[in-house]
Scaffold this motif. Structure first.
Motif, PDB file in Angstrom:
ATOM      1  N   UNK A  18      71.733  47.468  65.384  1.00  0.00           N
ATOM      2  CA  UNK A  18      72.593  46.843  66.399  1.00  0.00           C
ATOM      3  C   UNK A  18      72.270  45.368  66.585  1.00  0.00           C
ATOM      4  N   UNK A  19      71.120  44.915  66.054  1.00  0.00           N
ATOM      5  CA  UNK A  19      70.710  43.532  66.266  1.00  0.00           C
ATOM      6  C   UNK A  19      69.740  43.388  67.418  1.00  0.00           C
ATOM      7  N   UNK A  20      69.538  44.499  68.178  1.00  0.00           N
ATOM      8  CA  UNK A  20      68.575  44.460  69.285  1.00  0.00           C
ATOM      9  C   UNK A  20      67.160  44.553  68.724  1.00  0.00           C
ATOM     10  N   UNK A  21      66.169  43.877  69.363  1.00  0.00           N
ATOM     11  CA  UNK A  21      64.800  44.143  68.928  1.00  0.00           C
ATOM     12  C   UNK A  21      64.493  45.623  69.180  1.00  0.00           C
ATOM     13  N   UNK A  22      64.146  46.374  68.140  1.00  0.00           N
ATOM     14  CA  UNK A  22      63.784  47.771  68.340  1.00  0.00           C
ATOM     15  C   UNK A  22      62.534  47.808  69.208  1.00  0.00           C
ATOM     16  N   UNK A  23      62.432  48.787  70.101  1.00  0.00           N
ATOM     17  CA  UNK A  23      61.221  48.802  70.932  1.00  0.00           C
ATOM     18  C   UNK A  23      60.092  49.374  70.084  1.00  0.00           C
ATOM     19  N   UNK A  24      59.068  48.596  69.953  1.00  0.00           N
ATOM     20  CA  UNK A  24      58.024  48.925  68.988  1.00  0.00           C
ATOM     21  C   UNK A  24      56.685  49.058  69.675  1.00  0.00           C
ATOM     22  N   UNK A  25      56.071  50.182  69.503  1.00  0.00           N
ATOM     23  CA  UNK A  25      54.681  50.342  69.923  1.00  0.00           C
ATOM     24  C   UNK A  25      53.843  50.190  68.665  1.00  0.00           C
ATOM     25  N   UNK A  26      52.619  49.623  68.783  1.00  0.00           N
ATOM     26  CA  UNK A  26      51.859  49.324  67.567  1.00  0.00           C
ATOM     27  C   UNK A  26      51.721  50.515  66.625  1.00  0.00           C
ATOM     28  N   UNK A  27      51.292  51.663  67.144  1.00  0.00           N
ATOM     29  CA  UNK A  27      51.077  52.818  66.275  1.00  0.00           C
ATOM     30  C   UNK A  27      52.350  53.214  65.556  1.00  0.00           C
ATOM     31  N   UNK A  28      53.402  53.320  66.335  1.00  0.00           N
ATOM     32  CA  UNK A  28      54.693  53.730  65.763  1.00  0.00           C
ATOM     33  C   UNK A  28      55.173  52.720  64.734  1.00  0.00           C
ATOM     34  N   UNK A  29      54.958  51.437  65.027  1.00  0.00           N
ATOM     35  CA  UNK A  29      55.447  50.419  64.094  1.00  0.00           C
ATOM     36  C   UNK A  29      54.696  50.492  62.767  1.00  0.00           C
ATOM     37  N   UNK A  30      53.364  50.728  62.845  1.00  0.00           N
ATOM     38  CA  UNK A  30      52.599  50.834  61.605  1.00  0.00           C
ATOM     39  C   UNK A  30      53.079  52.042  60.799  1.00  0.00           C
ATOM     40  N   UNK A  31      53.296  53.185  61.482  1.00  0.00           N
ATOM     41  CA  UNK A  31      53.791  54.373  60.773  1.00  0.00           C
ATOM     42  C   UNK A  31      55.131  54.058  60.112  1.00  0.00           C
ATOM     43  N   UNK A  32      56.000  53.402  60.878  1.00  0.00           N
ATOM     44  CA  UNK A  32      57.334  53.060  60.391  1.00  0.00           C
ATOM     45  C   UNK A  32      57.242  52.145  59.172  1.00  0.00           C
ATOM     46  N   UNK A  33      56.347  51.160  59.284  1.00  0.00           N
ATOM     47  CA  UNK A  33      56.172  50.222  58.164  1.00  0.00           C
ATOM     48  C   UNK A  33      55.702  50.944  56.907  1.00  0.00           C
ATOM     49  N   UNK A  34      54.724  51.821  57.102  1.00  0.00           N
ATOM     50  CA  UNK A  34      54.136  52.470  55.930  1.00  0.00           C
ATOM     51  C   UNK A  34      55.079  53.510  55.327  1.00  0.00           C
ATOM     52  N   UNK A  35      56.050  53.983  56.130  1.00  0.00           N
ATOM     53  CA  UNK A  35      57.082  54.862  55.559  1.00  0.00           C
ATOM     54  C   UNK A  35      58.077  54.011  54.780  1.00  0.00           C
ATOM     55  N   UNK A  36      58.472  52.886  55.387  1.00  0.00           N
ATOM     56  CA  UNK A  36      59.485  52.026  54.748  1.00  0.00           C
ATOM     57  C   UNK A  36      58.913  51.273  53.546  1.00  0.00           C
ATOM     58  N   UNK A  37      57.674  50.830  53.668  1.00  0.00           N
ATOM     59  CA  UNK A  37      57.066  50.019  52.600  1.00  0.00           C
ATOM     60  C   UNK A  37      55.677  50.588  52.295  1.00  0.00           C
ATOM     61  N   UNK A  38      55.635  51.761  51.672  1.00  0.00           N
ATOM     62  CA  UNK A  38      54.336  52.425  51.506  1.00  0.00           C
ATOM     63  C   UNK A  38      53.345  51.614  50.679  1.00  0.00           C
ATOM     64  N   UNK A  39      53.868  50.755  49.798  1.00  0.00           N
ATOM     65  CA  UNK A  39      52.961  49.985  48.928  1.00  0.00           C
ATOM     66  C   UNK A  39      52.068  49.028  49.723  1.00  0.00           C
ATOM     67  N   UNK A  40      52.416  48.753  50.979  1.00  0.00           N
ATOM     68  CA  UNK A  40      51.548  47.883  51.789  1.00  0.00           C
ATOM     69  C   UNK A  40      50.151  48.479  51.913  1.00  0.00           C
ATOM     70  N   UNK A  41      50.100  49.810  52.009  1.00  0.00           N
ATOM     71  CA  UNK A  41      48.813  50.495  52.144  1.00  0.00           C
ATOM     72  C   UNK A  41      47.955  50.383  50.898  1.00  0.00           C
ATOM     73  N   UNK A  42      48.577  50.045  49.763  1.00  0.00           N
ATOM     74  CA  UNK A  42      47.794  49.868  48.536  1.00  0.00           C
ATOM     75  C   UNK A  42      47.214  48.462  48.439  1.00  0.00           C
ATOM     76  N   UNK A  43      47.795  47.548  49.221  1.00  0.00           N
ATOM     77  CA  UNK A  43      47.363  46.147  49.133  1.00  0.00           C
ATOM     78  C   UNK A  43      46.192  45.837  50.053  1.00  0.00           C
ATOM     79  N   UNK A  44      46.151  46.522  51.206  1.00  0.00           N
ATOM     80  CA  UNK A  44      45.162  46.142  52.217  1.00  0.00           C
ATOM     81  C   UNK A  44      44.958  47.284  53.200  1.00  0.00           C
ATOM     82  N   UNK A  45      43.837  47.224  53.895  1.00  0.00           N
ATOM     83  CA  UNK A  45      43.629  48.122  55.033  1.00  0.00           C
ATOM     84  C   UNK A  45      44.279  47.446  56.232  1.00  0.00           C
TER      85      UNK A  45
END
Ligand code: ASP
Length: 335
Positions: A18-45
Motif C-alpha cells: 500500500x506504500x505505508x511503512x509496514x509496522x516492524x518489530x525487530x524480531x519479526x523484521x529479521x525473520x521476514x528478511x531471512x525468509x525473503x533474502x535467505x542468502x543474507x544469513x550466509x554472508x554474516x551473523x
C-alpha cells in the motif's frame, strides 16, 4: 562469520504494498528478511534493530543524532553496520553520519530501494545483499550502496526518483563498482580525518535555504535563522545587479549570519573567483561551498551551528576536508 548490525529506519524497502511503512518489530523484521533474502544469513551473523520506521521525508535531526549515537555505542560489538533508509533524505543522513562517525573504524553501509522488498520485481534484494557484503569487508567508510555502486556518504546526492541507479557522488569516484566482482577504489577507506572536536550534541537545521531562479524577488532572511544556504547558478553566480539581493546579503552580513553558496549543478562546484558576479557574492562575505553537495553542505553547516559555531568557524569548516568530502584540490589526493 562477521557480526553485522542492521538498523532499519524505514523507507520504501520495508513498505507494505500500500506504500505505508509496514509496522516492524525487530524480531519479526529479521525473520521476514531471512525468509525473503535467505542468502543474507550466509554472508554474516545478522542482528536487527528498528530505531524508527518512517518515510525518510519525515526525518528530523534527533533521528539522525540518535542513529549516530547507536552506531557509536554498538561499534565494539559489531564488525560493520547496514542502515536501511528511505532514499529521499539518505544523502543527508549519510553526510551527517560521515562526519560524526569518521573515526568509527567500521563500515557503515546505507541502503534502501526504489521498490519494496515485498514486490517480485524489486531492487531491494540486490541492494541488501550488496550492502551486507560490503559491511563485512572491513573498509571503514560511511557510504551509500545503491544499484551498482558504493559511494562515500559525504559526497552523495540523490539524482533519480525512479531509476535503480538512484545516487551519484558527482565529484568523487565511487568507493566501489559492484558487478560480477566488487571492485574497490584503491583509496577506499583512506581519507584524512579532520573533524573538529565537540560536534554532534546538536544539529541546527534552522537554516534558510534559497534556490534562486531568473527574476526571483529576494526577501530578507527570516528572523531567528542561524544560517543561509544558497544553491546558486553554475560556479556560484547570482544576479548581483538586483538591489533586493544586495539588501539580502547586506542584511545577512549585518546579522553575522553565515551564507554558504553551493551550486545548482550536480557536477563541478562553486568557484567564486571564476566570474565577476561570483567575486561580488564573495565581497559580501559569502562562503564558497566548493564541491560540497547541497546535502553535505547542509550537514556541515548544521553541525557547526549546532555546536554553537560562529561565522568564522563556518568559514574555516568549508575550507577543510573533514572526512574525505571532495575538495577543490582533489579529495583522493588528501589521503
Ligand atoms: N519516500 C521514500 C523515503 O524516502 C522513498 C524511498 O525510500 O525510496 O522514505
Amino acid at each position: 562469520m562477521r557480526k553485522i548490525l542492521l538498523l532499519h529506519t524505514g523507507g520504501t524497502l520495508g513498505m507494505a504494498p500500500s506504500g505505508e511503512p509496514a509496522s516492524l518489530a525487530p524480531g519479526r523484521f529479521l525473520d521476514h528478511l531471512l525468509v525473503q533474502v535467505p542468502e543474507l544469513g550466509q554472508l554474516a551473523a545478522l542482528s536487527v534493530e528498528v530505531p524508527f520506521n518512517q518515510d525518510s521525508a519525515c526525518l528530523e535531526p534527533a533521528d539522525i543524532l540518535g542513529l549516530a549515537g547507536r552506531l557509536r555505542s554498538a561499534a565494539r560489538d559489531f564488525d560493520g553496520f547496514v542502515v536501511i533508509h528511505g532514499t529521499d533524505t539518505m544523502a543527508f543522513t549519510a553526510s551527517v553520519l560521515g562526519f560524526l562517525l569518521a573515526d568509527l573504524g567500521r563500515p557503515v553501509v546505507l541502503t534502501g530501494s526504489q521498490r519494496p522488498l515485498a514486490f517480485v520485481r524489486s531492487d531491494a534484494r540486490s541492494n541488501l545483499v550488496n550492502a551486507v557484503d560490503l559491511a563485512t569487508r572491513g573498509i571503514p567508510e560511511i557510504g551509500i550502496c545503491f544499484g551498482n555502486h558504493w559511494l562515500r556518504g559525504v559526497a552523495t546526492d540523490k539524482l533519480s526518483a525512479n531509476q535503480f541507479e538512484a545516487f551519484q557522488s558527482p565529484n568523487l569516484p565511487p568507493l566501489a563498482e559492484i558487478g560480477a566482482e566488487i571492485q574497490f577504489h584503491p583509496d577506499a577507506g583512506q581519507f584524512t580525518r579532520q573533524v573538529p572536536m565537540g560536534l554532534g550534541a546538536a544539529l541546527d537545521l534552522n537554516i534558510h535555504t534559497v534556490t534562486p531562479h531568473p527574476g526571483m524577488a529576494w526577501s530578507l532572511a527570516p528572523a531567528g535563522v542561524s544560517g543561509v544556504l544558497i544553491q546558486a547558478f553554475g560556479a556560484g553566480n547570482l544576479p548581483m545587479g538586483r538591489p533586493d539581493l544586495q539588501a539580502f546579503l547586506e542584511d545577512c552580513r549585518g546579522r553575522k549570519l553565515p551564507v554558504v553558496v553551493v551550486s545548482q549543478c550536480p557536477h563541478g562546484g562553486v568557484d567564486l573567483s571564476a566570474y565577476e558576479l561570483g567575486r561580488q557574492v564573495e565581497a559580501f562575505g559569502a562562503i564558497s561551498g566548493g564541491l560540497h553537495t547541497r546535502w553535505t553542505a547542509l550537514a556541515k553547516l548544521g553541525l557547526v551551528l549546532g555546536a554553537g559555531g560562529d561565522l568564522a568557524q563556518v568559514r574555516e569548516a568549508f575550507g577543510v576536508g573533514w572526512a574525505g568530502e571532495p575538495m577543490p584540490e582533489g579529495a583522493w589526493s588528501q589521503a
